[in-house]
Scaffold this motif. Structure first.
Motif, PDB file in Angstrom:
ATOM      1  N   TYR A  84       0.835  -1.208   0.000  1.00  0.00           N
ATOM      2  CA  TYR A  84       0.000   0.000   0.000  1.00  0.00           C
ATOM      3  C   TYR A  84       0.868   1.256   0.000  1.00  0.00           C
ATOM      4  O   TYR A  84       0.389   2.352  -0.287  1.00  0.00           O
ATOM      5  CB  TYR A  84      -0.994  -0.017   1.176  1.00  0.00           C
ATOM      6  CG  TYR A  84      -0.397   0.285   2.535  1.00  0.00           C
ATOM      7  CD1 TYR A  84      -0.473   1.565   3.080  1.00  0.00           C
ATOM      8  CD2 TYR A  84       0.252  -0.707   3.275  1.00  0.00           C
ATOM      9  CE1 TYR A  84       0.071   1.852   4.318  1.00  0.00           C
ATOM     10  CE2 TYR A  84       0.786  -0.432   4.511  1.00  0.00           C
ATOM     11  CZ  TYR A  84       0.695   0.852   5.030  1.00  0.00           C
ATOM     12  OH  TYR A  84       1.250   1.122   6.256  1.00  0.00           O
ATOM     13  N   ILE A  85       2.164   1.091   0.335  1.00  0.00           N
ATOM     14  CA  ILE A  85       3.146   2.153   0.100  1.00  0.00           C
ATOM     15  C   ILE A  85       4.002   1.618  -1.057  1.00  0.00           C
ATOM     16  O   ILE A  85       4.814   0.707  -0.866  1.00  0.00           O
ATOM     17  CB  ILE A  85       4.013   2.410   1.354  1.00  0.00           C
ATOM     18  CG1 ILE A  85       3.117   2.826   2.525  1.00  0.00           C
ATOM     19  CG2 ILE A  85       5.077   3.472   1.063  1.00  0.00           C
ATOM     20  CD1 ILE A  85       3.840   2.952   3.865  1.00  0.00           C
ATOM     21  N   GLN A 100       9.341   3.245   9.498  1.00  0.00           N
ATOM     22  CA  GLN A 100       7.877   3.025   9.595  1.00  0.00           C
ATOM     23  C   GLN A 100       7.399   2.995  11.056  1.00  0.00           C
ATOM     24  O   GLN A 100       7.831   3.804  11.843  1.00  0.00           O
ATOM     25  CB  GLN A 100       7.477   1.772   8.802  1.00  0.00           C
ATOM     26  CG  GLN A 100       7.761   1.913   7.308  1.00  0.00           C
ATOM     27  CD  GLN A 100       7.032   3.086   6.655  1.00  0.00           C
ATOM     28  OE1 GLN A 100       6.007   3.530   7.139  1.00  0.00           O
ATOM     29  NE2 GLN A 100       7.567   3.614   5.562  1.00  0.00           N
ATOM     30  N   LYS A 131       7.266   4.584  16.292  1.00  0.00           N
ATOM     31  CA  LYS A 131       6.217   5.009  17.237  1.00  0.00           C
ATOM     32  C   LYS A 131       6.662   5.001  18.700  1.00  0.00           C
ATOM     33  O   LYS A 131       6.399   5.969  19.419  1.00  0.00           O
ATOM     34  CB  LYS A 131       4.961   4.169  17.031  1.00  0.00           C
ATOM     35  CG  LYS A 131       4.259   4.460  15.694  1.00  0.00           C
ATOM     36  CD  LYS A 131       3.179   3.424  15.380  1.00  0.00           C
ATOM     37  CE  LYS A 131       2.440   3.721  14.091  1.00  0.00           C
ATOM     38  NZ  LYS A 131       1.565   2.608  13.673  1.00  0.00           N
ATOM     39  N   PHE A 181      -3.544  -1.780  12.710  1.00  0.00           N
ATOM     40  CA  PHE A 181      -2.825  -0.532  12.990  1.00  0.00           C
ATOM     41  C   PHE A 181      -3.488   0.704  12.405  1.00  0.00           C
ATOM     42  O   PHE A 181      -3.361   1.797  12.933  1.00  0.00           O
ATOM     43  CB  PHE A 181      -1.364  -0.621  12.515  1.00  0.00           C
ATOM     44  CG  PHE A 181      -1.159  -0.796  11.028  1.00  0.00           C
ATOM     45  CD1 PHE A 181      -0.999  -2.063  10.478  1.00  0.00           C
ATOM     46  CD2 PHE A 181      -1.096   0.302  10.195  1.00  0.00           C
ATOM     47  CE1 PHE A 181      -0.794  -2.228   9.118  1.00  0.00           C
ATOM     48  CE2 PHE A 181      -0.883   0.152   8.830  1.00  0.00           C
ATOM     49  CZ  PHE A 181      -0.737  -1.128   8.285  1.00  0.00           C
ATOM     50  N   ASN A 228      -4.548   7.753   6.455  1.00  0.00           N
ATOM     51  CA  ASN A 228      -4.046   8.475   7.629  1.00  0.00           C
ATOM     52  C   ASN A 228      -4.634   9.884   7.720  1.00  0.00           C
ATOM     53  O   ASN A 228      -4.874  10.391   8.820  1.00  0.00           O
ATOM     54  CB  ASN A 228      -2.513   8.541   7.597  1.00  0.00           C
ATOM     55  CG  ASN A 228      -1.887   7.237   8.054  1.00  0.00           C
ATOM     56  OD1 ASN A 228      -2.518   6.458   8.781  1.00  0.00           O
ATOM     57  ND2 ASN A 228      -0.662   6.977   7.630  1.00  0.00           N
ATOM     58  N   TYR A 285       4.263  13.060  10.508  1.00  0.00           N
ATOM     59  CA  TYR A 285       4.251  11.633  10.860  1.00  0.00           C
ATOM     60  C   TYR A 285       4.742  10.780   9.688  1.00  0.00           C
ATOM     61  O   TYR A 285       5.496   9.817   9.870  1.00  0.00           O
ATOM     62  CB  TYR A 285       2.834  11.232  11.293  1.00  0.00           C
ATOM     63  CG  TYR A 285       2.556   9.754  11.260  1.00  0.00           C
ATOM     64  CD1 TYR A 285       2.937   8.922  12.314  1.00  0.00           C
ATOM     65  CD2 TYR A 285       1.915   9.165  10.161  1.00  0.00           C
ATOM     66  CE1 TYR A 285       2.687   7.556  12.273  1.00  0.00           C
ATOM     67  CE2 TYR A 285       1.663   7.803  10.107  1.00  0.00           C
ATOM     68  CZ  TYR A 285       2.057   7.007  11.168  1.00  0.00           C
ATOM     69  OH  TYR A 285       1.818   5.654  11.120  1.00  0.00           O
ATOM     70  N   TYR A 318       0.015  -4.815  17.408  1.00  0.00           N
ATOM     71  CA  TYR A 318      -1.392  -4.607  17.078  1.00  0.00           C
ATOM     72  C   TYR A 318      -2.254  -5.767  17.568  1.00  0.00           C
ATOM     73  O   TYR A 318      -2.096  -6.207  18.707  1.00  0.00           O
ATOM     74  CB  TYR A 318      -1.562  -4.367  15.560  1.00  0.00           C
ATOM     75  CG  TYR A 318      -0.546  -3.361  15.073  1.00  0.00           C
ATOM     76  CD1 TYR A 318      -0.582  -2.055  15.537  1.00  0.00           C
ATOM     77  CD2 TYR A 318       0.491  -3.719  14.220  1.00  0.00           C
ATOM     78  CE1 TYR A 318       0.360  -1.131  15.136  1.00  0.00           C
ATOM     79  CE2 TYR A 318       1.433  -2.787  13.808  1.00  0.00           C
ATOM     80  CZ  TYR A 318       1.355  -1.504  14.273  1.00  0.00           C
ATOM     81  OH  TYR A 318       2.293  -0.595  13.886  1.00  0.00           O
ATOM     82  N   SER A 339       6.761  -3.593  15.540  1.00  0.00           N
ATOM     83  CA  SER A 339       6.957  -3.938  14.131  1.00  0.00           C
ATOM     84  C   SER A 339       6.690  -2.729  13.238  1.00  0.00           C
ATOM     85  O   SER A 339       6.045  -1.767  13.667  1.00  0.00           O
ATOM     86  CB  SER A 339       5.975  -5.040  13.755  1.00  0.00           C
ATOM     87  OG  SER A 339       4.652  -4.558  13.948  1.00  0.00           O
ATOM     88  N   VAL A 371       5.906  -1.766   8.786  1.00  0.00           N
ATOM     89  CA  VAL A 371       5.568  -2.379   7.496  1.00  0.00           C
ATOM     90  C   VAL A 371       6.730  -2.453   6.510  1.00  0.00           C
ATOM     91  O   VAL A 371       6.609  -3.088   5.465  1.00  0.00           O
ATOM     92  CB  VAL A 371       4.361  -1.702   6.797  1.00  0.00           C
ATOM     93  CG1 VAL A 371       3.063  -2.072   7.463  1.00  0.00           C
ATOM     94  CG2 VAL A 371       4.536  -0.209   6.695  1.00  0.00           C
ATOM     95  N   GLY A 384       0.755  -7.270   9.406  1.00  0.00           N
ATOM     96  CA  GLY A 384       1.760  -6.253   9.088  1.00  0.00           C
ATOM     97  C   GLY A 384       3.051  -6.407   9.868  1.00  0.00           C
ATOM     98  O   GLY A 384       3.809  -5.442  10.034  1.00  0.00           O
TER      99      GLY A 384
HETATM  100  O1  DON Z   1       1.163   5.005   8.625  1.00  0.00           O
HETATM  101  C1  DON Z   1       1.446   3.972   8.017  1.00  0.00           C
HETATM  102  O2  DON Z   1       0.572   3.256   7.521  1.00  0.00           O
HETATM  103  C2  DON Z   1       2.899   3.604   7.870  1.00  0.00           C
HETATM  104  N1  DON Z   1       3.705   4.787   7.699  1.00  0.00           N
HETATM  105  C3  DON Z   1       3.385   2.839   9.066  1.00  0.00           C
HETATM  106  C4  DON Z   1       2.524   1.632   9.391  1.00  0.00           C
HETATM  107  C5  DON Z   1       3.287   0.506   9.983  1.00  0.00           C
HETATM  108  O3  DON Z   1       4.481   0.408   9.899  1.00  0.00           O
HETATM  109  C6  DON Z   1       2.471  -0.572  10.595  1.00  0.00           C
HETATM  110  N2  DON Z   1       3.318  -1.620  11.118  1.00  0.00           N
HETATM  111  N3  DON Z   1       3.397  -2.745  11.144  1.00  0.00           N
END
Ligand code: DON
Length: 330
Positions: free
Chosen positions: A41-42, A77, A81, A110, A180, A204, A256, A272, A274, A299
């Motif tokens: 998704y990224i 990523q 947090k 998440f 987001n 973020y 999560y 973790s 992504v 994830g």
């Molecule tokens: O906000 C997001 O979706 C990503 N920048 C980070 C999400 C993420 O790493 C979830 N982890 N497992």
């Protein structure tokens, strides 16, 4: 009256030769596991070679044990947090941070919007996207640029070297970030975001695109294991009391909706991301960081979880493990 510092009981890593051997064994053991999929998704994350596999353990005395692609750079990523929460606790105090962000697990994915909507007060926790965007919004500074410089500086001190932004990952996520942005707008409705929601989401997104290696993350994790003092540079980054609060939230929410399975298997706080990054913290002993892009459906890095489970057991890190104090009663 005599006052003494409260006793803190932790322990230490086993003999360095054993740690080195087990880290290598773990790498060899799980190198050929090919389950899981890169995040897509990224878009930039989908293009990272899935075979990359780096492991690094950093001890609280500054020792490093690295194997595989431990110097390969990737975006931090969601592993950012806990460090962002730590920096905000240090800046505004943990009581205010807790009141404004919440610390209870959601048990949900998440990126969940329901996690915010189902509560009366809009609170989640700093490990899920909603609470993490709110955490970033609390970074000191009146402007987006000032907040970003605070983050860049704080993360660099955690790593013990100057970090930089992975521009490609940042732009890739910024172009596909509607989820987001929706979460941030929802938080604004609850008055649970503390800066302009669109700017906070952008900061973020940059925070998540900070470039690190497994070695950096091991040092950062070891700082959380070491009362907030970077074990390599010896610089105090956050107060010891904040470490235990950050680790507590990692235990309940770091993976999560699979945080329960994780704790059951490792007995340790973990986080973790992504990109395939993971950290595991053994308080008083050190930090483990892994990088392996293929993820499970929640994830979380597949190989990262296997290594953490293996090393927690082999290095005796599980916080819940004990032996009878007197084994022979005869
Ligand atoms: O906000 C997001 O979706 C990503 N920048 C980070 C999400 C993420 O790493 C979830 N982890 N497992």
């Amino acid at each position: 009256m005599l006052t003494t510092a409260p006793c803190i009981s932790t322990g230490q890593l086993p003999d360095p030769a054993l740690v080195r051997d087990l880290v290598s064994q773990g790498h060899a053991r799980y190198r050929s596991v090919d389950e899981g999929e890169n995040a897509d998704y990224i878009p930039a994350l989908a293009a990272v070679p899935p075979s990359l596999f780096g492991i690094c353990v950093a001890g609280t005395r500054g020792e490093l044990y690295a194997v595989g692609d431990s110097d390969y750079p990737f975006s931090i990523q969601s592993v950012s947090k806990p460090f962002m929460f730590a920096l905000v606790c240090q800046a505004i105090g943990e009581a205010e941070a807790r009141a404004k962000l919440g610390v209870n697990s959601t048990g949900l994915p998440f990126n969940s919007v329901i996690a915010v909507e189902r509560t009366a007060d809009g609170l989640t926790n700093p490990m899920v996207n909603a609470g993490a965007i709110a955490t970033t919004s609390l970074a000191p500074g009146d402007t987006a640029e000032a907040k970003w410089q605070f983050i860049l500086d704080g993360f660099s001190r955690f790593a013990g070297r100057r970090l930089d932004l992975d521009e490609e990952v940042y732009h890739s996520e910024a172009a596909t970030n509607q989820g987001n942005l929706d979460v941030a707008s929802l938080l604004a409705g609850y008055q649970r975001i503390y800066f302009d929601p669109f700017e906070a989401t952008d900061i973020y997104t940059k925070q998540c695109a900070l470039r690190v290696t497994a070695r950096d993350l091991a040092v950062m994790a070891a700082t959380l294991a070491n009362g907030g003092v970077n074990p390599l540079t010896r610089e105090p980054i956050i107060d010891a009391i904040h470490c235990q609060h950050v680790l507590a939230v990692m235990v309940t929410a770091g993976l999560y909706e699979s945080s329960g399975d994780w704790l059951y298997e490792t007995g340790l706080p973990g986080k973790s991301g992504v990109s395939g990054a993971m950290i595991t913290v053994a308080p008083g002993k050190g930090g483990l960081a892994t990088f392996s892009p293929p993820l499970d459906p929640a994830g979380n890095s597949v190989r990262g979880q296997l290594i953490a489970r293996f090393l927690s057991a082999e290095l005796g890190l599980n916080l819940f493990a004990s032996r009878p104090a007197i084994s022979d009663l005869s």
